[in-house]
Design a protein around this motif. Sequence first.
Motif, PDB file in Angstrom:
ATOM      1  N   ALA A 302       1.106  -1.163  -0.164  1.00  0.00           N
ATOM      2  CA  ALA A 302      -0.067   0.016  -0.047  1.00  0.00           C
ATOM      3  C   ALA A 302       0.805   1.235   0.064  1.00  0.00           C
ATOM      4  CB  ALA A 302      -0.864  -0.199   1.246  1.00  0.00           C
ATOM      5  N   VAL A 303       2.094   1.183   0.809  1.00  0.00           N
ATOM      6  CA  VAL A 303       2.728   2.368   1.004  1.00  0.00           C
ATOM      7  C   VAL A 303       3.601   2.550  -0.591  1.00  0.00           C
ATOM      8  CG1 VAL A 303       4.855   3.450   2.003  1.00  0.00           C
ATOM      9  CG2 VAL A 303       3.022   2.216   3.650  1.00  0.00           C
ATOM     10  N   ALA A 304       3.968   1.609  -1.013  1.00  0.00           N
ATOM     11  CA  ALA A 304       4.550   1.755  -2.507  1.00  0.00           C
ATOM     12  C   ALA A 304       3.842   2.273  -3.333  1.00  0.00           C
ATOM     13  CB  ALA A 304       5.231   0.355  -2.660  1.00  0.00           C
ATOM     14  N   SER A 305       2.358   1.707  -3.573  1.00  0.00           N
ATOM     15  CA  SER A 305       1.623   2.237  -4.476  1.00  0.00           C
ATOM     16  C   SER A 305       1.491   3.549  -4.286  1.00  0.00           C
ATOM     17  CB  SER A 305       0.292   1.330  -4.431  1.00  0.00           C
ATOM     18  OG  SER A 305       0.472  -0.168  -4.751  1.00  0.00           O
ATOM     19  N   LEU A 306       1.022   4.117  -3.014  1.00  0.00           N
ATOM     20  CA  LEU A 306       0.580   5.488  -2.791  1.00  0.00           C
ATOM     21  C   LEU A 306       1.803   6.367  -3.099  1.00  0.00           C
ATOM     22  CD1 LEU A 306      -1.509   5.291   0.471  1.00  0.00           C
ATOM     23  CD2 LEU A 306      -2.463   5.703  -1.809  1.00  0.00           C
ATOM     24  N   ALA A 307       3.045   6.093  -2.661  1.00  0.00           N
ATOM     25  CA  ALA A 307       4.427   6.927  -2.935  1.00  0.00           C
ATOM     26  C   ALA A 307       4.515   6.856  -4.634  1.00  0.00           C
ATOM     27  CB  ALA A 307       5.588   6.250  -2.237  1.00  0.00           C
ATOM     28  N   CYS A 308       4.465   5.889  -5.318  1.00  0.00           N
ATOM     29  CA  CYS A 308       4.616   6.003  -6.507  1.00  0.00           C
ATOM     30  C   CYS A 308       3.621   6.795  -7.424  1.00  0.00           C
ATOM     31  CB  CYS A 308       4.512   4.870  -7.099  1.00  0.00           C
ATOM     32  SG  CYS A 308       5.072   4.414  -8.886  1.00  0.00           S
ATOM     33  N   LEU A 309       2.473   6.957  -6.959  1.00  0.00           N
ATOM     34  CA  LEU A 309       1.312   7.633  -7.389  1.00  0.00           C
ATOM     35  C   LEU A 309       1.909   9.067  -7.050  1.00  0.00           C
ATOM     36  CD1 LEU A 309      -1.891   5.781  -6.747  1.00  0.00           C
ATOM     37  CD2 LEU A 309      -1.011   6.518  -8.947  1.00  0.00           C
ATOM     38  N   ALA A 310       2.383   9.506  -5.927  1.00  0.00           N
ATOM     39  CA  ALA A 310       2.515  10.626  -5.478  1.00  0.00           C
ATOM     40  C   ALA A 310       3.908  11.368  -6.461  1.00  0.00           C
ATOM     41  CB  ALA A 310       2.717  10.759  -4.179  1.00  0.00           C
ATOM     42  N   VAL A 390      -0.285   3.241 -11.753  1.00  0.00           N
ATOM     43  CA  VAL A 390      -1.670   2.527 -11.620  1.00  0.00           C
ATOM     44  C   VAL A 390      -1.453   1.199 -11.765  1.00  0.00           C
ATOM     45  CG1 VAL A 390      -3.961   2.336 -12.813  1.00  0.00           C
ATOM     46  CG2 VAL A 390      -2.751   4.527 -12.248  1.00  0.00           C
ATOM     47  N   LEU A 391      -0.766   0.639 -12.887  1.00  0.00           N
ATOM     48  CA  LEU A 391      -0.595  -0.873 -12.911  1.00  0.00           C
ATOM     49  C   LEU A 391       0.103  -1.222 -11.754  1.00  0.00           C
ATOM     50  CD1 LEU A 391      -0.586  -3.077 -15.217  1.00  0.00           C
ATOM     51  CD2 LEU A 391       1.690  -2.412 -16.016  1.00  0.00           C
ATOM     52  N   GLN A 392       1.059  -0.701 -11.024  1.00  0.00           N
ATOM     53  CA  GLN A 392       1.790  -1.349  -9.986  1.00  0.00           C
ATOM     54  C   GLN A 392       0.799  -1.500  -8.856  1.00  0.00           C
ATOM     55  OE1 GLN A 392       3.630   1.605  -7.476  1.00  0.00           O
ATOM     56  NE2 GLN A 392       5.380   0.152  -7.023  1.00  0.00           N
ATOM     57  N   ALA A 393      -0.164  -0.447  -8.663  1.00  0.00           N
ATOM     58  CA  ALA A 393      -1.028  -0.621  -7.497  1.00  0.00           C
ATOM     59  C   ALA A 393      -2.018  -1.741  -7.834  1.00  0.00           C
ATOM     60  CB  ALA A 393      -1.879   0.740  -7.448  1.00  0.00           C
ATOM     61  N   LEU A 394      -2.628  -2.014  -9.136  1.00  0.00           N
ATOM     62  CA  LEU A 394      -3.511  -2.955  -9.695  1.00  0.00           C
ATOM     63  C   LEU A 394      -2.947  -4.313  -9.165  1.00  0.00           C
ATOM     64  CD1 LEU A 394      -6.021  -3.791 -10.637  1.00  0.00           C
ATOM     65  CD2 LEU A 394      -5.018  -3.618 -12.970  1.00  0.00           C
ATOM     66  N   GLY A 395      -1.563  -4.521  -9.687  1.00  0.00           N
ATOM     67  CA  GLY A 395      -0.869  -5.829  -9.498  1.00  0.00           C
ATOM     68  C   GLY A 395      -0.664  -6.175  -7.959  1.00  0.00           C
ATOM     69  N   LEU A 396      -0.251  -5.165  -7.257  1.00  0.00           N
ATOM     70  CA  LEU A 396       0.076  -5.527  -5.855  1.00  0.00           C
ATOM     71  C   LEU A 396      -1.425  -5.728  -5.087  1.00  0.00           C
ATOM     72  CD1 LEU A 396       2.710  -2.924  -5.062  1.00  0.00           C
ATOM     73  CD2 LEU A 396       2.980  -5.494  -5.442  1.00  0.00           C
ATOM     74  N   PHE A 397      -2.560  -4.958  -5.556  1.00  0.00           N
ATOM     75  CA  PHE A 397      -3.540  -5.243  -4.798  1.00  0.00           C
ATOM     76  C   PHE A 397      -4.137  -6.641  -5.127  1.00  0.00           C
ATOM     77  CE2 PHE A 397      -8.280  -5.160  -5.111  1.00  0.00           C
ATOM     78  CZ  PHE A 397      -8.584  -5.003  -3.897  1.00  0.00           C
ATOM     79  N   LEU A 398      -4.131  -7.250  -6.435  1.00  0.00           N
ATOM     80  CA  LEU A 398      -4.585  -8.360  -6.685  1.00  0.00           C
ATOM     81  C   LEU A 398      -3.740  -9.504  -6.139  1.00  0.00           C
ATOM     82  CD1 LEU A 398      -5.424  -7.893 -10.500  1.00  0.00           C
ATOM     83  CD2 LEU A 398      -6.900  -8.082  -8.658  1.00  0.00           C
TER      84      LEU A 398
END
Length: 411
Positions: A302-310, A390-398
């Motif tokens: 979760a932290v990685a996804s939010l940081a990359c989006l930011a 976005v692709l990172q967040a989707l992959g990690l979430f799944l």
Amino acid sequence: MTGRTTPRHDRHTAGLLRSIYLPRAVAALSSAMSTYGIPLLVLATTRSAALTGLAFALEWVPRLAAFGWAGAVVDRRGAAVVFFLACLGRALVIAAGVVVLLVHPAGTVASVTVMALAAITGVLTEFSYIAAETAGAAAGRRAGAQAHRVQAVLLGIDQTAILAGPALAGLLLLAGPPRMLSVITVLSLLAALLALRTPPSPVVPARAPKNSTSAGLLSGWRTIRSLPALGWLVTGLTLSNLATGFLQAAGPVIVVNYYGQSTTAVGLVWSAAAAATLLTVTVCRFAIDRLGLWPVGAACAAVASLACLAVAQAPDYLSYLVLVAVLMAAEGGMTVVLRTLRSRLIPPDRFGSTLSATILILLLPFPVAGVLTALTPPDALGHVITACAVLQALGLFLAFARLRSDPALRT
């Protein structure tokens, strides 16, 4: 008998320092400087964002191609021999690059030279890395019950090199490309000389078939497919590596052209990221003991996804540096989860081939990121970072949603 035990232990520790730790430290520093410094060199020499991305790809494509081959050569010839030859070869190649750049500091010849350095040093770095890992594993086996201490020291050496290498390369580049390359040459030559103290490791007594490398990788791929928990985690981290790889490839262009900083500032970004990663890895070891693998891995994801989006919206250099450090620190936490899960699930008789296949899959996004950087106009880099995030967040979430109920992460 007691009087003989302590001196033997002292000799063992001192022997590890001279034969394993010191060569590994010097080689790791020179490898980190070349991996992060040569794309900076390309940008400083060519002033081209496209060629900078292409140089990043040229560093990684040959490394991936040589991955299985390097392991087979180390098994046949021994880690010490391969480590010596790889470090010596890198020193000679970079020294030749220094001579060419002194004669042709700019122009077509300089551009071709730095691009060739990216490709050749990438291959030689892969050989030295596999050889160093093999020598470290052999030292761990010789240490017996103290094997975990040997591996902890080796991990600390690698992280320290990643911490110091990019910043040192960026700082030396301010004095001119030949000086930066000269320092890498000296370090590589020193690593080769220190490798002469590395004890020889056992080699395979009989020659393996010519297709043994591909067969080993195929066996590793089948093992990954047979372990759903490992497969999902590797898939999520591979998509995540596309985002981090793109940030590495586009980093020089973003920091120098967009934020108006020097090449030293590029190195500071990755040094800060390495320091944050080293701290996170230490914290995650204790957190996993108390909370388990899934909560720690999901929190890092979760932290990685939010940081990359930011990162794509970072208004200035300082915020960019902090966000990249947070992203890489979270990636480090997920790597701890991967290594722990890998050691739990992979059968011992297939561990080597599965490890090679796992690392190969995780590294595939890096040359893709280099090509993507080369094809992206500098003004559109922020949009590509957002798409990768976005692709990172989707992959990690799944991946972690699928792993939530898996007993392998609940043990």
